[in-house]
Design a protein around this motif. Sequence first.
Motif, mmCIF file in Angstrom:
data_model
loop_
_atom_site.group_PDB
_atom_site.id
_atom_site.type_symbol
_atom_site.label_atom_id
_atom_site.label_comp_id
_atom_site.label_asym_id
_atom_site.label_seq_id
_atom_site.Cartn_x
_atom_site.Cartn_y
_atom_site.Cartn_z
ATOM 1 N N ARG A 1 0.858 -1.185 0.000
ATOM 2 C CA ARG A 1 0.000 0.000 0.000
ATOM 3 C C ARG A 1 0.886 1.223 0.000
ATOM 4 O O ARG A 1 1.788 1.356 0.820
ATOM 5 C CB ARG A 1 -0.902 0.048 1.235
ATOM 6 N N SER B 1 -3.474 4.103 -2.289
ATOM 7 C CA SER B 1 -3.505 3.151 -3.397
ATOM 8 C C SER B 1 -2.728 1.900 -3.001
ATOM 9 O O SER B 1 -1.995 1.899 -2.007
ATOM 10 C CB SER B 1 -2.885 3.764 -4.660
ATOM 11 N N ARG B 2 -2.882 0.841 -3.768
ATOM 12 C CA ARG B 2 -2.070 -0.354 -3.534
ATOM 13 C C ARG B 2 -1.895 -1.120 -4.827
ATOM 14 O O ARG B 2 -2.660 -0.953 -5.790
ATOM 15 C CB ARG B 2 -2.684 -1.245 -2.469
ATOM 16 N N GLY B 3 -0.876 -1.988 -4.839
ATOM 17 C CA GLY B 3 -0.637 -2.792 -6.025
ATOM 18 C C GLY B 3 0.690 -3.514 -5.932
ATOM 19 O O GLY B 3 1.418 -3.410 -4.938
ATOM 20 N N GLY C 1 -8.067 -4.970 -7.382
ATOM 21 C CA GLY C 1 -9.140 -4.886 -6.395
ATOM 22 C C GLY C 1 -10.444 -4.340 -6.919
ATOM 23 O O GLY C 1 -11.325 -3.986 -6.141
ATOM 24 N N THR D 1 -6.637 0.392 -6.954
ATOM 25 C CA THR D 1 -6.068 -0.915 -6.607
ATOM 26 C C THR D 1 -5.600 -1.687 -7.840
ATOM 27 O O THR D 1 -5.331 -2.888 -7.757
ATOM 28 C CB THR D 1 -7.080 -1.776 -5.833
#
Length: 362
Positions: free
Chosen positions: A12, A16-18, A54, A59
């Motif tokens: 994260r 945002s995350r990825g 996500g 995401t």
Amino acid sequence: MTQTAIPFFFMRGGTSRGPYFRRSDLPADHDTLVKVLLATIGSGHPLNIDGIGGGAAVTTKVAMLSPSNDEWADVDYFFAQVSVEHQLVDFKPTCGNILSAVGPAAIEMSLVKPQEIETEIRIRAVNTGARILARVQTPGGMLVYGGDFAIAGVPGSAAPVALQFMEVVGKATGSFIPTGNLRDTIDGIEVTCMDVAMPMVIARASDFGLSGYESASELDQNTDFFDRMEHIRREAAKKMGMGDVSQSVTPKFGLLAPAKANGTIAARYFMPWKTHPSMAVTGAQCLAACALTPGSVADGLLMRPNRSPANIVLEHASGTIEVLVDFDLAETFTLKSAGILRTARKLADGRIYVPSLIWKGH
């Protein structure tokens, strides 16, 4: 073997995350890289059910890191925005939230050696050429994620990551004001087209019959607004010299309104086909620059600071974000740098698998 394993970190960064990859672990060929990223995220399904995305634009982002050959930088950060439901990967923009975890990821990948108290990491954003200085907490030479700093849009608290953005003006279009006008009128709406960290088209919420305080879900349900906004965005992009952007997430779109919670100004940010649930780091810089620029659509919406540096507090859909802007107003507004505090956390690491028919690996 029917699948190819690729080492990755799942992180994260900000809101945002990825997946974060070493660039050398991915295909060098552009077309194959696109296929690998689409398979990684699971694009083409609203839930990204066959990948690790996500189901939302915040995401389905990817960071690719490598040692930099730039004399100033330590790390090159190559960003990809992968579409949720379409087979599209956009390499034009960068992402400041994902950037928040680039420093920690670089340490995790052994691209940077942690220092005793705090580690400074000089990052070059490959997509735009921007330079960013990240300060990561490493007490005793150990990377830590826990801390007491909180950001809107993320539950709990974590260790702060300080980001100082430099050379972010005109990176996408070549100009601070790419149309040459502080205000343009498109479809009867006044807009300011500005390129600071992220090229944006910015308007007043009231000109669309909106308050500027709507929630992200309320705005997402307003299809009439999105249809009109998208038309204006595409026409503005042509004036900005960006051509046909129907398949690109840039320029982004923003709305401004007077603050109502003791901030500097209220803002809503679009990605662009959905409302951002909070605020993009790059977009925050552009919106803050717009707020500080006399003659922009922000005129009359705020008491404009006249001393530098100025702490601009943007009220967004999930809370607030602060941007410390170093600027000059000798003749016209000139941005020197912008600083933002974010947080990051490692969520997982290991290997992601993609079908070998797409890529057999190195």
